[in-house]
Motif scaffolding. Structure first.
Motif, PDB file in Angstrom:
ATOM      1  N   PRO A  19       0.840  -1.202   0.000  1.00 48.31           N
ATOM      2  CA  PRO A  19       0.000   0.000   0.000  1.00 48.31           C
ATOM      3  C   PRO A  19       0.873   1.251   0.000  1.00 48.31           C
ATOM      4  O   PRO A  19       1.235   1.776   1.052  1.00 48.31           O
ATOM      5  N   ALA A  20       1.222   1.733  -1.170  1.00 46.76           N
ATOM      6  CA  ALA A  20       2.143   2.861  -1.310  1.00 46.76           C
ATOM      7  C   ALA A  20       1.518   4.166  -0.838  1.00 46.76           C
ATOM      8  O   ALA A  20       0.335   4.405  -1.047  1.00 46.76           O
ATOM      9  N   THR A  21       2.347   4.985  -0.199  1.00 51.40           N
ATOM     10  CA  THR A  21       1.908   6.328   0.154  1.00 51.40           C
ATOM     11  C   THR A  21       1.977   7.201  -1.092  1.00 51.40           C
ATOM     12  O   THR A  21       2.615   6.842  -2.090  1.00 51.40           O
ATOM     13  N   GLY A  22       1.341   8.351  -1.012  1.00 55.04           N
ATOM     14  CA  GLY A  22       1.380   9.284  -2.139  1.00 55.04           C
ATOM     15  C   GLY A  22       2.790   9.687  -2.510  1.00 55.04           C
ATOM     16  O   GLY A  22       3.139   9.756  -3.684  1.00 55.04           O
ATOM     17  N   GLY A  45       3.732  15.419 -30.149  1.00 58.16           N
ATOM     18  CA  GLY A  45       3.365  15.624 -28.754  1.00 58.16           C
ATOM     19  C   GLY A  45       2.741  14.334 -28.248  1.00 58.16           C
ATOM     20  O   GLY A  45       1.898  13.737 -28.911  1.00 58.16           O
ATOM     21  N   VAL A  46       3.193  13.868 -27.084  1.00 60.47           N
ATOM     22  CA  VAL A  46       2.712  12.602 -26.542  1.00 60.47           C
ATOM     23  C   VAL A  46       2.288  12.808 -25.090  1.00 60.47           C
ATOM     24  O   VAL A  46       3.056  13.331 -24.278  1.00 60.47           O
ATOM     25  N   ALA A  47       1.065  12.392 -24.786  1.00 56.98           N
ATOM     26  CA  ALA A  47       0.584  12.364 -23.410  1.00 56.98           C
ATOM     27  C   ALA A  47       0.430  10.900 -23.026  1.00 56.98           C
ATOM     28  O   ALA A  47      -0.264  10.142 -23.705  1.00 56.98           O
ATOM     29  N   ASP A  48       1.134  10.488 -21.987  1.00 61.58           N
ATOM     30  CA  ASP A  48       1.037   9.119 -21.476  1.00 61.58           C
ATOM     31  C   ASP A  48       0.370   9.169 -20.111  1.00 61.58           C
ATOM     32  O   ASP A  48       0.767   9.956 -19.245  1.00 61.58           O
ATOM     33  N   PHE A  49      -0.623   8.316 -19.920  1.00 65.08           N
ATOM     34  CA  PHE A  49      -1.369   8.227 -18.669  1.00 65.08           C
ATOM     35  C   PHE A  49      -1.110   6.860 -18.059  1.00 65.08           C
ATOM     36  O   PHE A  49      -1.175   5.847 -18.766  1.00 65.08           O
ATOM     37  N   TYR A  50      -0.829   6.831 -16.768  1.00 69.49           N
ATOM     38  CA  TYR A  50      -0.508   5.589 -16.072  1.00 69.49           C
ATOM     39  C   TYR A  50      -1.366   5.464 -14.816  1.00 69.49           C
ATOM     40  O   TYR A  50      -1.644   6.449 -14.152  1.00 69.49           O
ATOM     41  N   ARG A  51      -1.727   4.223 -14.477  1.00 67.80           N
ATOM     42  CA  ARG A  51      -2.441   3.958 -13.233  1.00 67.80           C
ATOM     43  C   ARG A  51      -1.622   2.986 -12.393  1.00 67.80           C
ATOM     44  O   ARG A  51      -1.120   1.985 -12.895  1.00 67.80           O
ATOM     45  N   PHE A  52      -1.479   3.321 -11.121  1.00 66.24           N
ATOM     46  CA  PHE A  52      -0.766   2.488 -10.156  1.00 66.24           C
ATOM     47  C   PHE A  52      -1.738   1.606  -9.399  1.00 66.24           C
ATOM     48  O   PHE A  52      -2.871   1.996  -9.124  1.00 66.24           O
ATOM     49  N   ASP A  53      -1.269   0.426  -9.027  1.00 65.87           N
ATOM     50  CA  ASP A  53      -1.901  -0.402  -8.009  1.00 65.87           C
ATOM     51  C   ASP A  53      -0.778  -0.699  -7.030  1.00 65.87           C
ATOM     52  O   ASP A  53       0.195  -1.391  -7.383  1.00 65.87           O
ATOM     53  N   GLY A  54      -0.876  -0.158  -5.831  1.00 63.43           N
ATOM     54  CA  GLY A  54       0.250  -0.246  -4.912  1.00 63.43           C
ATOM     55  C   GLY A  54       1.419   0.519  -5.495  1.00 63.43           C
ATOM     56  O   GLY A  54       1.280   1.664  -5.892  1.00 63.43           O
ATOM     57  N   THR A  55       2.562  -0.123  -5.584  1.00 65.29           N
ATOM     58  CA  THR A  55       3.761   0.517  -6.127  1.00 65.29           C
ATOM     59  C   THR A  55       3.997   0.150  -7.593  1.00 65.29           C
ATOM     60  O   THR A  55       5.055   0.433  -8.147  1.00 65.29           O
ATOM     61  N   CYS A  56       3.032  -0.473  -8.227  1.00 70.17           N
ATOM     62  CA  CYS A  56       3.206  -1.035  -9.568  1.00 70.17           C
ATOM     63  C   CYS A  56       2.354  -0.282 -10.592  1.00 70.17           C
ATOM     64  O   CYS A  56       1.169  -0.041 -10.364  1.00 70.17           O
ATOM     65  N   ILE A  57       2.944   0.064 -11.734  1.00 77.31           N
ATOM     66  CA  ILE A  57       2.181   0.642 -12.839  1.00 77.31           C
ATOM     67  C   ILE A  57       1.467  -0.512 -13.532  1.00 77.31           C
ATOM     68  O   ILE A  57       2.100  -1.435 -14.041  1.00 77.31           O
TER      69      ILE A  57
END
Length: 164
Positions: free
Chosen positions: A37-40, A132-144
């Motif tokens: 459970p990663a902190t911000g 121009g590139v926009a990359d969006f990522y979602r984390f679960d815990g400490t993992c993308i």
């Protein structure tokens, strides 16, 4: 140019600082642990290190092993799911581009979301335009665990002097 600007709530906008101070996780070989459970601040630090290794150093294989889920959900219709597919797709594409000559990093620690905005220039002789590139990522815990991207090439007849 490296700046930091804090905005509303927990969203912070920062240009990537290439000299990160080190992670509270002590630089493991892999940050990828959905059960942690990663902190911000851990998410922010991990993402800044990922951007440094992936975007600037272009160390795709090592950074994928360290930060991306092997089962990465990919929303680019031209790339299969999985971190290996992302490495295989991105390496050959970026080999033809210089840059990025601009990068903006946005992290929402509460929701585990992160974004990079980058501007790449095609290498001489490739005929590739500025992109121009926009990359969006979602984390679960400490993992993308999830990735989306939006890619826009500068058309030759662009009327906008500041498109990216």
């Amino acid at each position: 140019m490296h700046l930091s600007i804090l905005s509303k709530a927990s969203v912070a906008i920062a240009c990537l600082s290439l000299g990160t101070s080190g992670s509270p996780l002590h630089q493991p070989t892999s940050f990828c642990s959905p059960s942690y459970p990663a902190t911000g601040w851990e998410i922010r630090d991990i993402f800044n290190q990922f951007v440094d290794e992936w975007v600037y150093q272009r160390n795709f294989s090592d950074s994928a092993a360290k930060y991306l889920s092997p089962n990465l959900i990919q929303h680019n219709p031209q790339i299969a799911n999985g971190s290996e597919a992302m490495v295989a797709a991105v390496g050959p594409i970026l080999a033809n581009y210089d840059g990025p000559n601009f990068s903006l990093v946005v992290v929402d620690e509460e929701k585990g979301l992160a974004v990079t905005l980058n501007r790449y220039v095609g290498k001489p002789g490739t005929g590739l335009p500025i992109a121009g590139v926009a990359d969006f990522y979602r984390f679960d815990g400490t993992c993308i665990v999830e990735h989306w991207d939006v890619i826009e090439s500068l058309p030759p007849n662009s009327t906008n002097p500041d498109p990216f």
